[in-house]
Design a protein around this motif. Structure first.
Motif, mmCIF file in Angstrom:
data_model
loop_
_atom_site.group_PDB
_atom_site.id
_atom_site.type_symbol
_atom_site.label_atom_id
_atom_site.label_comp_id
_atom_site.label_asym_id
_atom_site.label_seq_id
_atom_site.Cartn_x
_atom_site.Cartn_y
_atom_site.Cartn_z
ATOM 1 N N GLY A 168 0.789 -1.226 0.000
ATOM 2 C CA GLY A 168 0.000 0.000 0.000
ATOM 3 C C GLY A 168 0.819 1.273 0.000
ATOM 4 N N GLU A 169 2.157 1.162 0.143
ATOM 5 C CA GLU A 169 3.016 2.344 0.175
ATOM 6 C C GLU A 169 3.381 2.838 -1.218
ATOM 7 O OE1 GLU A 169 6.474 1.290 2.420
ATOM 8 O OE2 GLU A 169 5.310 0.407 4.071
ATOM 9 N N CYS A 170 2.974 2.106 -2.247
ATOM 10 C CA CYS A 170 3.452 2.350 -3.609
ATOM 11 C C CYS A 170 3.282 3.803 -4.050
ATOM 12 C CB CYS A 170 2.729 1.423 -4.578
ATOM 13 S SG CYS A 170 3.159 1.657 -6.312
ATOM 14 N N LEU A 171 2.072 4.343 -3.939
ATOM 15 C CA LEU A 171 1.822 5.682 -4.457
ATOM 16 C C LEU A 171 2.611 6.729 -3.684
ATOM 17 C CD1 LEU A 171 0.253 7.090 -6.695
ATOM 18 C CD2 LEU A 171 -1.588 7.482 -5.047
ATOM 19 N N ASP A 172 2.792 6.526 -2.402
ATOM 20 C CA ASP A 172 3.579 7.467 -1.604
ATOM 21 C C ASP A 172 5.034 7.488 -2.084
ATOM 22 O OD1 ASP A 172 1.390 8.157 -0.079
ATOM 23 O OD2 ASP A 172 1.846 6.728 1.522
ATOM 24 N N ILE A 173 5.593 6.304 -2.343
ATOM 25 C CA ILE A 173 6.979 6.230 -2.819
ATOM 26 C C ILE A 173 7.090 6.861 -4.201
ATOM 27 C CG2 ILE A 173 8.848 4.661 -3.479
ATOM 28 C CD1 ILE A 173 7.761 2.684 -1.385
ATOM 29 N N MET A 174 6.119 6.574 -5.058
ATOM 30 C CA MET A 174 6.153 7.144 -6.397
ATOM 31 C C MET A 174 6.047 8.666 -6.362
ATOM 32 S SD MET A 174 3.922 4.389 -8.620
ATOM 33 C CE MET A 174 4.218 5.282 -10.151
ATOM 34 N N THR A 175 5.273 9.182 -5.429
ATOM 35 C CA THR A 175 5.155 10.631 -5.289
ATOM 36 C C THR A 175 6.497 11.242 -4.897
ATOM 37 O OG1 THR A 175 2.821 10.446 -4.678
ATOM 38 C CG2 THR A 175 3.953 12.492 -4.083
ATOM 39 N N ARG A 176 7.221 10.586 -4.005
ATOM 40 C CA ARG A 176 8.562 11.057 -3.636
ATOM 41 C C ARG A 176 9.490 11.015 -4.834
ATOM 42 N NH1 ARG A 176 10.614 7.920 1.553
ATOM 43 N NH2 ARG A 176 12.389 9.332 1.195
ATOM 44 N N PHE A 177 9.420 9.935 -5.603
ATOM 45 C CA PHE A 177 10.252 9.842 -6.804
ATOM 46 C C PHE A 177 9.911 10.974 -7.781
ATOM 47 C CE2 PHE A 177 11.034 4.947 -6.531
ATOM 48 C CZ PHE A 177 11.969 5.170 -5.537
ATOM 49 N N ALA A 178 8.630 11.228 -7.962
ATOM 50 C CA ALA A 178 8.211 12.278 -8.893
ATOM 51 C C ALA A 178 8.751 13.633 -8.455
ATOM 52 C CB ALA A 178 6.690 12.309 -8.995
ATOM 53 N N GLN A 179 8.690 13.909 -7.165
ATOM 54 C CA GLN A 179 9.189 15.185 -6.647
ATOM 55 C C GLN A 179 10.696 15.315 -6.843
ATOM 56 O OE1 GLN A 179 7.698 14.864 -2.645
ATOM 57 N NE2 GLN A 179 5.679 15.714 -3.180
ATOM 58 N N ALA A 180 11.391 14.167 -6.900
ATOM 59 C CA ALA A 180 12.843 14.170 -7.116
ATOM 60 C C ALA A 180 13.211 14.124 -8.590
ATOM 61 C CB ALA A 180 13.472 12.981 -6.380
ATOM 62 N N GLY A 181 12.213 14.117 -9.473
ATOM 63 C CA GLY A 181 12.488 14.113 -10.908
ATOM 64 C C GLY A 181 12.832 12.760 -11.467
ATOM 65 N N ILE A 182 12.437 11.680 -10.788
ATOM 66 C CA ILE A 182 12.707 10.325 -11.277
ATOM 67 C C ILE A 182 11.617 9.938 -12.274
ATOM 68 C CG2 ILE A 182 13.034 7.909 -10.643
ATOM 69 C CD1 ILE A 182 15.194 9.859 -9.592
ATOM 70 N N GLU A 183 12.023 9.513 -13.461
ATOM 71 C CA GLU A 183 11.058 9.080 -14.476
ATOM 72 C C GLU A 183 10.600 7.657 -14.176
ATOM 73 O OE1 GLU A 183 11.412 7.841 -19.080
ATOM 74 O OE2 GLU A 183 12.035 9.899 -18.636
ATOM 75 N N MET A 184 9.292 7.402 -14.366
ATOM 76 C CA MET A 184 8.735 6.084 -14.072
ATOM 77 C C MET A 184 7.865 5.602 -15.225
ATOM 78 S SD MET A 184 7.685 6.872 -10.085
ATOM 79 C CE MET A 184 7.320 8.617 -10.449
ATOM 80 N N ASN A 185 8.072 4.362 -15.613
ATOM 81 C CA ASN A 185 7.179 3.671 -16.546
ATOM 82 C C ASN A 185 6.399 2.635 -15.744
ATOM 83 O OD1 ASN A 185 8.090 4.935 -19.035
ATOM 84 N ND2 ASN A 185 10.012 3.873 -18.645
#
Length: 456
Positions: A168-185
């Motif tokens: 259930g932590e997935c979206l929270d981690i992805m949000t942190r990645f997005a804020q750091a400029g990490i690209e995700m597919n």
């Protein structure tokens, strides 16, 4: 034993010229600890390096190395990752590895969920294996892109699907990645009545809110083999159900395109085939980011073949051939042969769709066809002077099928030479049909990465 111990040094490499030796252990680069391959590749990129090494007798020494920026140091370690591969901590209800029959080679049962393989080889990860330190390292080292198996953003639903309390932590981690400029597919393995419908609407909405960090989303249908005894009951998509998912995803994609100029989300080719609908034109798939998930792969193949056929001369006389492939690709390959015959009447080819009796006939892709099924269904057929097979039937870098039948054994049993053709290249396919030489060299994957070919 430290897995950062040097196993060998490439001759005439920067490391060799600097005097590094097998048996020494690399501990730091420019003062940064080296834990695994990501640290090694990131910190060894610079042209001037100070390497800290532990010698076999327990001593320590420092070596300075100068090289071209980005050039490989020339060090080889005991394992590709300079560490042990991390196995999956989930019990996903749709896991393909759990649907493997017994008695196959060990690597096919390894469930990888390793962020390092995601970055280096394109594997998809669920994020449940990442510690807080590793999440921070992804951001600090700007490890990008990361390929993520999302499946659902609803925490409760994702936890139920992955059977892991951290899911259930997935979206929270992805949000942190997005804020750091990490690209995700992102990838969504859709299961009928589980994470499609309203759940899929929520997932697409919440992932799209992270655009442009979320660069693409693939929606693929769950793969169901005949080896599901004792597992969560899941049925394959019917034609009507597949059509409903297509309408849902295409509706979202059209609205997003009007707003942002990209569709962002696509269904895999298999959804179109299940629904009996034609594939979109090649331009619909934009830059083909999700090819590895089967998104636009057949359209790319046919469009490349069409371009290659423009240069075919009418007087070419290639020897007769046959192509064996999965049920899903067979009609498209037959169309390519028909088009080739229209350009050159001397082309004689036949496509043989192979039913997957090993895993079950709900599996229609060529990458899961075994040597045994090829032998059983091609024996006694008119194969012409040569048989063409897509390379995704084989283990990368080897001439071995899933069930350990070799290409040589197949050739001997069928009495015809086999040509391996890159599955994603219409240009190579046309060259192979015409009897021209093609490049069949495949990269060799580390053993721990092999399972990825068969498990979304």
């Amino acid at each position: 034993m430290s897995l950062t111990k040097i196993a060998s040094v490439d001759p005439r490499s920067p490391a060799d010229r600097a005097g590094l030796r097998p048996g020494e252990t690399l501990t730091h680069i420019n003062g940064h600890p080296v834990v695994d391959v990501l640290d090694y590749k990131f910190y060894a990129y610079d042209p001037r390096l100070e390497l800290t090494l532990t010698t076999p007798d327990g001593g320590s020494r420092t070596v300075r190395v100068r090289k071209e920026e980005g050039a490989d140091l020339g060090l080889n370690f005991e394992t590709y990752l300079m560490d042990r591969a991390r196995s999956c901590a989930n019990q996903c209800i749709f896991c393909f590895v759990d649907q493997m029959p017994p008695g196959m080679r060990k690597t096919l049962y390894f469930k990888d969920d390793d962020a390092r393989l995601s970055f280096l080889m394109g594997n998809y990860i669920t994020l449940t294996n990442l510690s807080q330190r590793e999440i921070q390292r992804v951001m600090d080292l700007r490890i990008s892109p990361i390929n993520i198996s999302v499946h659902a953003t609803d925490p409760a639903l994702r936890t139920a699907m992955l059977k892991n309390p951290r899911a259930g932590e997935c979206l929270d981690i992805m949000t942190r990645f997005a804020q750091a400029g990490i690209e995700m597919n992102c990838q969504i393995v859709a299961c009928p009545g589980v994470n499609d419908g309203p759940a899929l609407d929520r997932t697409l909405a919440e992932l799209s809110a992270l655009y442009p960090a979320v660069n693409s989303i693939a929606v693929v249908p769950v793969g169901v083999t005949r080896f599901r005894e004792g597992l969560c009951p899941i049925q394959p998509y019917t034609g009507a159900q597949a059509a409903a998912v297509l309408e849902q995803v295409e509706g979202f994609a059209a609205a997003f395109f009007r707003e942002k100029g990209t569709h962002l989300a696509w269904c895999s080719d298999e959804f179109y085939l299940l629904a009996g609908r034609p594939l979109p034109e090649k331009s619909y798939f934009e830059d083909m980011t999700q090819l590895e998930n089967g998104v636009g792969m057949l359209r790319l193949l046919t469009s490349q073949a069409e371009m290659a056929l423009e240069d075919v001369e009418g007087d070419e006389t290639p020897s007769p051939f046959s192509i064996a492939t999965g049920l899903s690709a067979a009609p498209f390959l037959a169309e390519i042969i028909d088009s080739a015959r229209g350009k050159c009447g001397n082309i004689r080819g036949m496509v043989y769709p192979i039913r997957n009796r090993f895993f079950g006939e709900t599996i229609t892709v060529s990458g899961l066809i075994t040597g045994g099924d090829l032998l059983d269904q091609l024996k006694g057929k008119d194969l012409g002077a040569r048989l063409l097979l897509p390379d995704n039937m084989l283990r990368a870098g080897e001439r071995v099928f899933l069930d350990d039948v070799t290409v040589e054994q197949l050739e001997e049993a069928l009495g015809v030479p086999v040509t391996i053709v890159p599955a994603d290249s219409g240009f190579d396919l046309v060259d192979a049909m015409l009897g021209r030489e093609i490049d069949t060299q495949c990269p060799v994957l580390p053993p721990e990465a092999e399972y990825y070919r068969y498990n979304p």
